[in-house]
Design a protein around this motif. Structure first.
Motif, PDB file in Angstrom:
ATOM      1  N   PRO A 126       0.824  -1.216   0.000  1.00 41.32           N
ATOM      2  CA  PRO A 126       0.000   0.000   0.000  1.00 41.32           C
ATOM      3  C   PRO A 126       0.857   1.264   0.000  1.00 41.32           C
ATOM      4  CG  PRO A 126      -0.138  -1.125   2.129  1.00 41.32           C
ATOM      5  CD  PRO A 126       0.703  -1.978   1.238  1.00 41.32           C
ATOM      6  N   ILE A 127       0.438   2.228  -0.831  1.00 42.77           N
ATOM      7  CA  ILE A 127       1.105   3.526  -0.887  1.00 42.77           C
ATOM      8  C   ILE A 127       0.052   4.617  -0.739  1.00 42.77           C
ATOM      9  CG2 ILE A 127       3.099   2.705  -2.199  1.00 42.77           C
ATOM     10  CD1 ILE A 127       1.748   3.739  -4.762  1.00 42.77           C
ATOM     11  N   THR A 128       0.425   5.872  -0.971  1.00 43.17           N
ATOM     12  CA  THR A 128      -0.476   6.997  -0.735  1.00 43.17           C
ATOM     13  C   THR A 128      -1.751   6.915  -1.566  1.00 43.17           C
ATOM     14  OG1 THR A 128       0.737   8.290  -2.378  1.00 43.17           O
ATOM     15  CG2 THR A 128       1.351   8.608  -0.087  1.00 43.17           C
ATOM     16  N   ASP A 129      -2.772   7.556  -1.051  1.00 42.00           N
ATOM     17  CA  ASP A 129      -4.057   7.731  -1.732  1.00 42.00           C
ATOM     18  C   ASP A 129      -4.763   6.425  -2.088  1.00 42.00           C
ATOM     19  OD1 ASP A 129      -3.695  10.529  -1.630  1.00 42.00           O
ATOM     20  OD2 ASP A 129      -2.546  10.495  -3.494  1.00 42.00           O
ATOM     21  N   GLY A 130      -4.485   5.347  -1.344  1.00 40.39           N
ATOM     22  CA  GLY A 130      -5.172   4.079  -1.563  1.00 40.39           C
ATOM     23  C   GLY A 130      -4.638   3.249  -2.708  1.00 40.39           C
ATOM     24  N   TRP A 131      -3.543   3.669  -3.314  1.00 36.62           N
ATOM     25  CA  TRP A 131      -2.956   2.913  -4.419  1.00 36.62           C
ATOM     26  C   TRP A 131      -2.103   1.775  -3.890  1.00 36.62           C
ATOM     27  CZ3 TRP A 131      -5.002   3.675  -8.967  1.00 36.62           C
ATOM     28  CH2 TRP A 131      -5.616   4.900  -9.238  1.00 36.62           C
ATOM     29  N   MET A 132      -1.786   0.828  -4.767  1.00 37.76           N
ATOM     30  CA  MET A 132      -0.933  -0.307  -4.419  1.00 37.76           C
ATOM     31  C   MET A 132       0.252  -0.333  -5.375  1.00 37.76           C
ATOM     32  SD  MET A 132      -2.509  -1.736  -1.877  1.00 37.76           S
ATOM     33  CE  MET A 132      -2.229  -3.472  -1.652  1.00 37.76           C
ATOM     34  N   LEU A 133       1.417  -0.641  -4.821  1.00 38.30           N
ATOM     35  CA  LEU A 133       2.649  -0.712  -5.599  1.00 38.30           C
ATOM     36  C   LEU A 133       3.047  -2.170  -5.772  1.00 38.30           C
ATOM     37  CD1 LEU A 133       5.009   1.028  -6.781  1.00 38.30           C
ATOM     38  CD2 LEU A 133       6.143   0.688  -4.573  1.00 38.30           C
ATOM     39  N   PRO A 134       3.220  -2.638  -7.021  1.00 38.69           N
ATOM     40  CA  PRO A 134       3.703  -4.007  -7.196  1.00 38.69           C
ATOM     41  C   PRO A 134       5.139  -4.137  -6.672  1.00 38.69           C
ATOM     42  CG  PRO A 134       2.776  -3.151  -9.244  1.00 38.69           C
ATOM     43  CD  PRO A 134       2.918  -1.997  -8.306  1.00 38.69           C
ATOM     44  N   VAL A 135       5.364  -5.111  -5.814  1.00 38.83           N
ATOM     45  CA  VAL A 135       6.682  -5.456  -5.292  1.00 38.83           C
ATOM     46  C   VAL A 135       6.819  -6.973  -5.453  1.00 38.83           C
ATOM     47  CG1 VAL A 135       6.819  -3.519  -3.667  1.00 38.83           C
ATOM     48  CG2 VAL A 135       5.829  -5.699  -2.914  1.00 38.83           C
ATOM     49  N   PHE A 136       8.010  -7.491  -5.170  1.00 41.49           N
ATOM     50  CA  PHE A 136       8.218  -8.917  -5.384  1.00 41.49           C
ATOM     51  C   PHE A 136       8.833  -9.575  -4.162  1.00 41.49           C
ATOM     52  CE2 PHE A 136       7.620  -7.237  -9.532  1.00 41.49           C
ATOM     53  CZ  PHE A 136       6.961  -8.248 -10.219  1.00 41.49           C
ATOM     54  N   ARG A 137       8.524 -10.847  -4.000  1.00 42.32           N
ATOM     55  CA  ARG A 137       9.073 -11.708  -2.942  1.00 42.32           C
ATOM     56  C   ARG A 137       9.675 -12.946  -3.620  1.00 42.32           C
ATOM     57  NH1 ARG A 137       6.717 -10.523   2.113  1.00 42.32           N
ATOM     58  NH2 ARG A 137       4.929  -9.127   1.960  1.00 42.32           N
ATOM     59  N   ALA A 138      10.604 -13.587  -2.937  1.00 46.25           N
ATOM     60  CA  ALA A 138      11.142 -14.844  -3.444  1.00 46.25           C
ATOM     61  C   ALA A 138       9.993 -15.828  -3.596  1.00 46.25           C
ATOM     62  CB  ALA A 138      12.207 -15.389  -2.495  1.00 46.25           C
ATOM     63  N   ALA A 139       9.981 -16.558  -4.701  1.00 44.26           N
ATOM     64  CA  ALA A 139       8.932 -17.556  -4.944  1.00 44.26           C
ATOM     65  C   ALA A 139       9.144 -18.742  -4.028  1.00 44.26           C
ATOM     66  CB  ALA A 139       8.957 -18.006  -6.401  1.00 44.26           C
ATOM     67  N   SER A 140       8.048 -19.319  -3.563  1.00 48.52           N
ATOM     68  CA  SER A 140       8.108 -20.525  -2.732  1.00 48.52           C
ATOM     69  C   SER A 140       8.465 -21.701  -3.622  1.00 48.52           C
ATOM     70  CB  SER A 140       6.778 -20.789  -2.061  1.00 48.52           C
ATOM     71  OG  SER A 140       6.405 -19.682  -1.281  1.00 48.52           O
ATOM     72  N   ASN A 141       9.250 -22.590  -3.090  1.00 52.66           N
ATOM     73  CA  ASN A 141       9.614 -23.773  -3.874  1.00 52.66           C
ATOM     74  C   ASN A 141       8.590 -24.866  -3.701  1.00 52.66           C
ATOM     75  OD1 ASN A 141      11.860 -22.504  -4.808  1.00 52.66           O
ATOM     76  ND2 ASN A 141      13.181 -23.331  -3.217  1.00 52.66           N
TER      77      ASN A 141
END
Length: 141
Positions: A126-141
Protein backbone atom coordinates in the motif's frame (compact mmCIF):
# COMPACT_ATOMS: atom_id res chain seq x y z
CA UNK A 1 20.37 -9.72 9.47
CA UNK A 2 18.45 -6.83 7.94
CA UNK A 3 15.68 -7.79 5.54
CA UNK A 4 14.98 -5.77 2.42
CA UNK A 5 11.82 -3.71 2.58
CA UNK A 6 9.80 -1.30 0.49
CA UNK A 7 9.77 2.40 1.23
CA UNK A 8 7.11 3.42 3.74
CA UNK A 9 3.87 3.71 1.77
CA UNK A 10 3.25 7.32 2.70
CA UNK A 11 6.53 8.32 1.01
CA UNK A 12 5.57 6.87 -2.40
CA UNK A 13 3.35 8.84 -4.76
CA UNK A 14 2.47 7.92 -8.32
CA UNK A 15 1.78 10.10 -11.31
CA UNK A 16 -0.79 8.76 -13.69
CA UNK A 17 -1.90 9.56 -17.23
CA UNK A 18 -4.26 7.81 -19.67
CA UNK A 19 -1.42 5.55 -20.88
CA UNK A 20 -0.47 4.29 -17.39
CA UNK A 21 -3.86 4.39 -15.63
CA UNK A 22 -4.86 0.77 -16.47
CA UNK A 23 -1.61 -0.48 -14.86
CA UNK A 24 -2.30 1.39 -11.61
CA UNK A 25 -6.01 0.53 -11.53
CA UNK A 26 -5.14 -3.17 -11.84
CA UNK A 27 -2.47 -2.87 -9.11
CA UNK A 28 -5.09 -1.32 -6.84
CA UNK A 29 -7.03 -4.59 -7.31
CA UNK A 30 -3.82 -6.59 -6.65
CA UNK A 31 -3.48 -7.67 -10.27
CA UNK A 32 -0.35 -7.33 -12.40
CA UNK A 33 -1.02 -6.36 -16.02
CA UNK A 34 1.08 -5.40 -19.03
CA UNK A 35 0.13 -3.55 -22.20
CA UNK A 36 0.28 -5.70 -25.32
CA UNK A 37 0.04 -4.30 -28.83
CA UNK A 38 -3.26 -5.35 -30.38
CA UNK A 39 -1.64 -5.35 -33.84
CA UNK A 40 1.69 -7.20 -33.47
CA UNK A 41 1.51 -8.68 -29.95
CA UNK A 42 4.56 -6.87 -28.53
CA UNK A 43 4.47 -6.34 -24.76
CA UNK A 44 5.76 -3.02 -23.43
CA UNK A 45 6.65 -1.90 -19.95
CA UNK A 46 6.73 0.83 -18.99
CA UNK A 47 3.52 1.61 -20.85
CA UNK A 48 3.93 3.83 -23.91
CA UNK A 49 1.34 5.53 -26.10
CA UNK A 50 2.46 3.55 -29.16
CA UNK A 51 4.08 0.21 -29.91
CA UNK A 52 7.87 0.43 -30.33
CA UNK A 53 7.72 -2.34 -32.98
CA UNK A 54 4.86 -1.32 -35.27
CA UNK A 55 3.85 2.14 -33.91
CA UNK A 56 0.22 1.09 -33.41
CA UNK A 57 -1.69 2.89 -30.68
CA UNK A 58 -4.04 -0.07 -30.16
CA UNK A 59 -3.39 -1.87 -26.89
CA UNK A 60 -4.81 -4.74 -24.87
CA UNK A 61 -4.08 -4.96 -21.15
CA UNK A 62 -3.12 -8.55 -20.41
CA UNK A 63 -3.34 -9.96 -16.90
CA UNK A 64 -0.10 -11.68 -15.89
CA UNK A 65 0.51 -14.59 -13.52
CA UNK A 66 2.73 -12.54 -11.21
CA UNK A 67 5.72 -14.80 -11.77
CA UNK A 68 9.01 -13.03 -12.45
CA UNK A 69 12.75 -13.59 -12.55
CA UNK A 70 15.56 -11.30 -11.39
CA UNK A 71 17.27 -9.74 -14.40
CA UNK A 72 19.33 -7.21 -12.42
CA UNK A 73 19.35 -5.75 -8.91
CA UNK A 74 21.15 -3.46 -6.50
CA UNK A 75 21.29 -3.20 -2.71
CA UNK A 76 20.72 0.22 -1.16
CA UNK A 77 21.59 0.72 2.50
CA UNK A 78 19.79 3.83 3.72
CA UNK A 79 17.62 6.32 1.90
CA UNK A 80 17.46 10.11 2.35
CA UNK A 81 15.64 10.66 5.64
CA UNK A 82 15.42 6.89 6.25
CA UNK A 83 18.96 5.78 7.17
CA UNK A 84 17.88 2.37 8.54
CA UNK A 85 16.00 1.25 5.42
CA UNK A 86 17.53 -1.45 3.20
CA UNK A 87 16.13 -1.60 -0.33
CA UNK A 88 16.71 -4.10 -3.12
CA UNK A 89 15.61 -2.38 -6.33
CA UNK A 90 15.20 -4.98 -9.06
CA UNK A 91 14.62 -5.25 -12.78
CA UNK A 92 12.46 -8.30 -13.42
CA UNK A 93 11.74 -10.34 -16.51
CA UNK A 94 8.09 -11.34 -16.81
CA UNK A 95 7.87 -14.78 -18.47
CA UNK A 96 4.25 -14.37 -19.55
CA UNK A 97 5.03 -10.96 -21.15
CA UNK A 98 8.10 -11.77 -23.28
CA UNK A 99 10.38 -8.78 -23.78
CA UNK A 100 8.77 -6.74 -21.00
CA UNK A 101 10.72 -5.81 -17.89
CA UNK A 102 9.46 -4.10 -14.78
CA UNK A 103 11.43 -2.10 -12.21
CA UNK A 104 10.33 -2.76 -8.64
CA UNK A 105 11.67 -3.91 -5.26
CA UNK A 106 12.24 -7.30 -3.64
CA UNK A 107 11.02 -7.37 -0.03
CA UNK A 108 11.33 -9.59 3.04
CA UNK A 109 14.63 -11.19 2.03
CA UNK A 110 18.24 -10.97 3.17
CA UNK A 111 19.87 -8.94 0.37
CA UNK A 112 22.77 -11.44 0.36
CA UNK A 113 20.31 -14.14 -0.78
CA UNK A 114 19.23 -12.29 -3.96
CA UNK A 115 20.70 -13.69 -7.19
CA UNK A 116 20.35 -13.09 -10.91
CA UNK A 117 17.78 -15.57 -12.26
CA UNK A 118 16.03 -15.95 -8.88
CA UNK A 119 12.33 -16.79 -9.22
CA UNK A 120 9.96 -14.20 -7.75
CA UNK A 121 6.26 -13.70 -7.15
CA UNK A 122 4.42 -10.38 -7.19
CA UNK A 123 2.87 -8.88 -4.07
CA UNK A 124 1.34 -5.47 -3.50
CA UNK A 125 2.42 -2.77 -1.03
CA UNK A 126 0.00 0.00 0.00
CA UNK A 127 1.11 3.53 -0.89
CA UNK A 128 -0.48 7.00 -0.73
CA UNK A 129 -4.06 7.73 -1.73
CA UNK A 130 -5.17 4.08 -1.56
CA UNK A 131 -2.96 2.91 -4.42
CA UNK A 132 -0.93 -0.31 -4.42
CA UNK A 133 2.65 -0.71 -5.60
CA UNK A 134 3.70 -4.01 -7.20
CA UNK A 135 6.68 -5.46 -5.29
CA UNK A 136 8.22 -8.92 -5.38
CA UNK A 137 9.07 -11.71 -2.94
CA UNK A 138 11.14 -14.84 -3.44
CA UNK A 139 8.93 -17.56 -4.94
CA UNK A 140 8.11 -20.52 -2.73
CA UNK A 141 9.61 -23.77 -3.87
Amino acid sequence: MTLATALPGETVQITMNPVTEPFWEAAKDKRLVAPQCSQCGTFRLPPTPYCPECQSTEVTWTELSGEAEVYSFAVVHGFPGLPDVTLVPVVVDLPDAPGARLISNIIDIDPDDVTIGMKLRVDFHPITDGWMLPVFRAASN
